[in-house]
Design an enzyme around this catalytic site. Structure first.
Site, mmCIF file in Angstrom:
data_model
loop_
_atom_site.group_PDB
_atom_site.id
_atom_site.type_symbol
_atom_site.label_atom_id
_atom_site.label_comp_id
_atom_site.label_asym_id
_atom_site.label_seq_id
_atom_site.Cartn_x
_atom_site.Cartn_y
_atom_site.Cartn_z
ATOM 1 N N ALA A 31 -7.778 -5.749 10.799
ATOM 2 C CA ALA A 31 -8.889 -5.442 9.894
ATOM 3 C C ALA A 31 -9.768 -4.275 10.318
ATOM 4 O O ALA A 31 -10.404 -3.646 9.470
ATOM 5 C CB ALA A 31 -9.761 -6.691 9.742
ATOM 6 N N PRO A 87 -11.150 -0.640 11.334
ATOM 7 C CA PRO A 87 -12.598 -0.672 11.545
ATOM 8 C C PRO A 87 -13.421 -1.220 10.380
ATOM 9 O O PRO A 87 -14.642 -1.227 10.461
ATOM 10 C CB PRO A 87 -12.929 0.799 11.774
ATOM 11 C CG PRO A 87 -11.939 1.523 10.926
ATOM 12 C CD PRO A 87 -10.670 0.716 10.998
ATOM 13 N N GLY A 88 -12.781 -1.655 9.277
ATOM 14 C CA GLY A 88 -13.552 -2.335 8.253
ATOM 15 C C GLY A 88 -13.426 -1.823 6.837
ATOM 16 O O GLY A 88 -14.057 -2.370 5.929
ATOM 17 N N LYS A 145 -10.914 -2.027 4.703
ATOM 18 C CA LYS A 145 -10.330 -3.054 3.830
ATOM 19 C C LYS A 145 -11.292 -4.208 3.618
ATOM 20 O O LYS A 145 -11.523 -4.642 2.496
ATOM 21 C CB LYS A 145 -9.022 -3.599 4.436
ATOM 22 C CG LYS A 145 -7.851 -2.661 4.418
ATOM 23 C CD LYS A 145 -6.536 -3.387 4.579
ATOM 24 C CE LYS A 145 -6.459 -4.444 5.663
ATOM 25 N NZ LYS A 145 -6.808 -3.997 7.027
ATOM 26 N N ASP A 160 -4.522 -11.330 18.750
ATOM 27 C CA ASP A 160 -3.308 -10.519 18.612
ATOM 28 C C ASP A 160 -2.386 -11.211 17.610
ATOM 29 O O ASP A 160 -1.720 -12.201 17.935
ATOM 30 C CB ASP A 160 -2.622 -10.379 19.969
ATOM 31 C CG ASP A 160 -1.457 -9.394 19.929
ATOM 32 O OD1 ASP A 160 -1.023 -9.023 18.814
ATOM 33 O OD2 ASP A 160 -0.963 -9.010 21.003
ATOM 34 N N CYS A 215 0.188 3.610 6.203
ATOM 35 C CA CYS A 215 -0.007 5.031 5.901
ATOM 36 C C CYS A 215 1.168 5.828 6.478
ATOM 37 O O CYS A 215 0.990 6.925 6.996
ATOM 38 C CB CYS A 215 -1.348 5.544 6.425
ATOM 39 S SG CYS A 215 -1.604 5.341 8.197
#
Length: 449
Positions: free
Chosen positions: A266, A268-269, A271, A316, A386
């Site tokens: 998730a 750095p934020g 999404k 993890d 990506c």
């Protein structure tokens, strides 16, 4: 300021080579090491670093041609970095045309003051030849794949990979389109106000925008009086700087109001904050990432963006997803080779090899397999990267579906990309040269009731 900028650039490029760091990480490390915080010097240095790194292969080709029978790798990192910057500033900036002798002498003088006369003595005899040697004949002698690699600033192995994936014509179009960074996009944050109110505030700040249809809340930045990072509206959480492709991936997940969502990988934020916005801060989001450091950034971003329905878990996900219960939606945006964002992160392409793709796809398969049991019957799993490689995208999805027959691909809305490869047409791919954004892949799968 010029001396500070060149000092930062030389040291940063050296760290990038020694420790395989990306541009930003190496720059932050260098600034702390040298205790330089001049904003002007930092901006100039960053430009030199990124643009020199972007063209590393063609710059090195010229340098090695001049140094022969020696090679660039025989010199220490400081001299390697200086020579690359020297060629970039004196030749590339001038499009390999007529050079400015005074400029070249000034840069050589900077090199002596930074690296020392004794160190520079090793390369002084070559500086004049680097000004006059023509690159066109050198490129013309190269084999086809290497020629295109030099013209588009890519590793030769990656050009050959693109030939196999897209064909020569399609590969050339993609590689050319990936030369320059895509436009800047922002996402308006309706958790901080209405869309129209925020647009009015941004217009008052001198930020001109163009709506990106058919996506929600996504706008292309046409003009800004000052850098977006200095915007008061950014600091207040009125918008998030986020590429169109990334916005599309979150919208494609289609989180329902009041639902339970697990956001895996998730930090750095980007999404999490968009999912929270699409859900109107209702329901709950559990955001997992293995990096405690990155999750600190996630916490800052969720606070800034007024995302109140998300909680962080440091874990993890390759090992397990330590969350009790199942979710209506699991969103996975795993680590990838970033082959779709070479224009924005040019150092990534020089750190990769064909083996990198295979290694990364194995990690991605571990992650997505661990997500399977966390999806409720009737719930959905969204997978995005990506990267443009088949192994990391359709290959992972195909292997996952084979191992989990209770999942099926479902159509994605809105449709702004092109169909996936290998017959997986419900998936969507985005490319820089076709869609004016980062290269991206999105798949949406439903767990059968």
């Amino acid at each position: 300021m010029l001396r500070e900028a060149y000092t930062i650039a030389i040291e940063t490029l050296s760290w990038m080579e020694l420790r395989r760091l990306n541009e930003r990480s190496a720059l932050v490390r260098t600034a702390k090491q040298l205790n330089i915080n001049n904003p002007g010097a930092m901006r100039l240095a960053y430009g030199l670093i990124v643009e020199t790194t972007r063209r590393k292969n063609v710059i090195d080709k010229l340098i090695n041609n001049v140094l022969a029978p020696k090679t660039l790798g025989e010199y220490d990192q400081g001299l390697q970095a200086f020579l690359r910057i020297y060629v970039y500033q004196t030749r590339v900036v001038r499009n390999w045309g007529k050079y400015n002798l005074k400029e070249a002498e000034a840069i050589a003088s900077l090199g002596r003051s930074i690296l020392g006369w004794e160190a520079m003595r090793e390369i002084e005899p070559y500086l004049g030849f680097l000004l006059t040697r023509q690159i066109a004949p050198i490129i013309a002698e190269a084999p086809v794949a290497e020629k295109i690699a030099l013209q588009t600033f890519n590793p030769t192995w990656f050009v050959e990979y693109c030939f196999k994936l897209f064909g020569k014509e399609g590969a050339a179009a993609f590689l050319q389109g990936n030369l320059n960074p895509p436009p800047t996009y922002i996402r308006i944050n309706t958790l901080a106000g209405t869309e129209q109110e925020i647009l009015g505030k941004l217009e008052a700040e001198g930020i001109k925008l163009e709506k990106t249809e058919p996506l929600k809340y996504t706008y292309k930045v046409l003009e800004s009086k000052e850098t977006l990072n200095n915007s008061a509206s950014l600091k207040a959480g009125l918008f998030y700087v986020q590429d169109k492709a990334s916005c599309f991936a979150s919208e494609a997940a289609n989180p329902a109001s009041g639902s339970t969502v697990y956001d895996v990988c998730a930090a750095p934020g980007a999404k999490t904050t968009f999912l929270a916005q699409l859900m109107g801060n209702s329901g709950s989001i559990v955001s997992l990432d293995f990096s405690a450091k990155r999750m600190k950034t996630w916490q800052k971003e969720t606070r800034r963006m007024h995302a109140a329905n998300a909680e962080p878990v440091v874990a993890d996900a390759r090992v397990s997803i330590p969350v009790t219960g199942e979710a209506d939606l699991v969103v996975l945006d795993p680590p990838c080779t970033s082959t779709g964002v070479f224009a924005k992160q040019p150092s990534a392409k020089w750190r990769l090899s064909p083996k990198s793709i295979q290694n990364m796809s194995e990690v991605q398969l571990q992650l997505i397999n661990n997500c399977a049991d966390k999806v409720k019957p009737g719930g959905t799993l969204t997978y995005s990267t990506c990267s443009i490689t088949e192994e990391e995208n359709e290959g992972v999805v195909e292997a996952f579906l084979k191992a989990h027959p209770d999942f099926r691909l479902v159509e994605i809305e809105p449709k702004i990309g092109v169909p996936g490869l290998k017959g997986l047409t419900a998936c969507q791919r985005l490319y820089p040269h076709l869609h004016d954004c980062n290269g991206f892949f999105v798949a949406r799968m439903q767990r059968v009731q």
